[in-house]
Write a protein that holds these residues in place. Structure first.
Motif, PDB file in Angstrom:
ATOM      1  N   PHE A  71       1.438  15.850  -0.627  1.00  0.00           N
ATOM      2  CA  PHE A  71       0.738  15.388   0.578  1.00  0.00           C
ATOM      3  C   PHE A  71       1.708  14.751   1.573  1.00  0.00           C
ATOM      4  O   PHE A  71       1.622  14.972   2.785  1.00  0.00           O
ATOM      5  CB  PHE A  71      -0.351  14.388   0.197  1.00  0.00           C
ATOM      6  N   LEU A  72       2.644  13.957   1.052  1.00  0.00           N
ATOM      7  CA  LEU A  72       3.575  13.237   1.918  1.00  0.00           C
ATOM      8  C   LEU A  72       4.700  14.130   2.428  1.00  0.00           C
ATOM      9  O   LEU A  72       5.007  14.130   3.626  1.00  0.00           O
ATOM     10  CB  LEU A  72       4.165  12.044   1.172  1.00  0.00           C
ATOM     11  N   THR A  73       5.341  14.859   1.515  1.00  0.00           N
ATOM     12  CA  THR A  73       6.475  15.697   1.899  1.00  0.00           C
ATOM     13  C   THR A  73       6.393  17.056   1.192  1.00  0.00           C
ATOM     14  O   THR A  73       5.922  18.029   1.740  1.00  0.00           O
ATOM     15  CB  THR A  73       7.810  15.011   1.551  1.00  0.00           C
ATOM     16  N   ARG A  74       6.831  17.076  -0.084  1.00  0.00           N
ATOM     17  CA  ARG A  74       6.813  18.297  -0.886  1.00  0.00           C
ATOM     18  C   ARG A  74       6.740  17.896  -2.362  1.00  0.00           C
ATOM     19  O   ARG A  74       7.194  16.795  -2.729  1.00  0.00           O
ATOM     20  CB  ARG A  74       8.052  19.145  -0.603  1.00  0.00           C
ATOM     21  N   PRO A  75       6.200  18.779  -3.231  1.00  0.00           N
ATOM     22  CA  PRO A  75       5.982  18.408  -4.642  1.00  0.00           C
ATOM     23  C   PRO A  75       7.242  17.954  -5.368  1.00  0.00           C
ATOM     24  O   PRO A  75       7.188  17.058  -6.217  1.00  0.00           O
ATOM     25  CB  PRO A  75       5.431  19.693  -5.264  1.00  0.00           C
ATOM     26  N   GLU A  76       8.385  18.563  -5.037  1.00  0.00           N
ATOM     27  CA  GLU A  76       9.620  18.205  -5.756  1.00  0.00           C
ATOM     28  C   GLU A  76      10.130  16.804  -5.415  1.00  0.00           C
ATOM     29  O   GLU A  76      11.099  16.327  -6.033  1.00  0.00           O
ATOM     30  CB  GLU A  76      10.730  19.239  -5.491  1.00  0.00           C
ATOM     31  N   ASP A  77       9.510  16.139  -4.457  1.00  0.00           N
ATOM     32  CA  ASP A  77       9.890  14.766  -4.135  1.00  0.00           C
ATOM     33  C   ASP A  77       9.105  13.737  -4.951  1.00  0.00           C
ATOM     34  O   ASP A  77       9.103  12.548  -4.615  1.00  0.00           O
ATOM     35  CB  ASP A  77       9.667  14.490  -2.642  1.00  0.00           C
ATOM     36  N   SER A  78       8.470  14.180  -6.016  1.00  0.00           N
ATOM     37  CA  SER A  78       7.646  13.270  -6.823  1.00  0.00           C
ATOM     38  C   SER A  78       8.466  12.129  -7.418  1.00  0.00           C
ATOM     39  O   SER A  78       7.943  11.038  -7.638  1.00  0.00           O
ATOM     40  CB  SER A  78       6.938  14.034  -7.941  1.00  0.00           C
TER      41      SER A  78
END
Length: 204
Positions: A71-78
């Motif tokens: 939601f914020l940026t991209r899934p890999e930034d979890s």
């Protein structure tokens, strides 16, 4: 791109601090100064309330880190989301102890801990982004992880986490001296007083 992620995370961190503290440190001031209130009971009630909601928040973020990152940026930034959940959690838990220091009229200790947080954050960043990469470039293989440019933003967030953890550790002795008492009636009064402040804080 790295600064974009950095900016988004810190923007949401500021908003989350308002929501997750839900005016409890201000409510602490309001009720701890009432003659019919016991200081330790007010402090304990506020601390236990924030501790419970903060643990729920961190647990929820851990469980849904990837969708939140998407939601914020991209899934890999979890991984950034996980780190920021812990940073915000530690800062929220420090809110009432800082308020307690102000109530005790201890400005030097208050300012010292705040200053240590800022200085420690800067020192950790210098070591992670400058000192350790140079050591790796000179052949110190134990520091090779610091050479990867993809990890630079990660270490900025880790530096912040370590600074927040250090702050919490410095405040922890006061927390451990609190007798765990939760006054439900007092808590309801504090919540009724504090919640309107959240609206003002979010607007700000």
């Amino acid at each position: 791109g790295e600064y974009g992620i950095h900016g988004i995370m810190y923007a949401f961190a500021a908003l989350l601090m308002v929501i997750l503290t839900y005016g409890m440190e201000t409510a602490f001031f309001r009720f701890v100064n009432q003659k019919d209130q016991d200081t330790s009971t007010v402090l304990s009630t506020a601390t236990l309330s924030l501790s419970a909601t903060t643990l729920l928040f961190v647990a929820a973020i851990i469980a849904f880190a990837e969708p939140v990152a998407a939601f914020l940026t991209r899934p890999e930034d979890s991984r950034y989301v996980l780190l920021f959940a812990c940073i915000v959690g530690l800062d929220v838990l420090a809110a009432v102890p800082f308020a307690h220091l102000r109530h005790q009229n201890r400005p030097i200790r208050f300012a010292a801990i705040k200053a240590v947080n800022v200085v420690a954050n800067g020192v950790f960043i210098i070591f992670f982004l400058e000192v350790f990469p140079r050591l790796a470039a000179k052949g110190a293989t134990d520091f090779n992880i610091f050479i990867n440019p993809d990890n630079r933003l990660l270490f900025v967030f880790i530096a912040n986490l370590l600074a927040s953890l250090l702050t919490f550790v410095m405040l922890a002795p006061a927390l451990f001296r609190i007798k765990p008492v939760f006054d439900r009636l007092l808590w309801k009064k504090m919540i009724r007083y504090a919640l309107p402040l959240v609206i003002v804080g979010v607007a700000g």
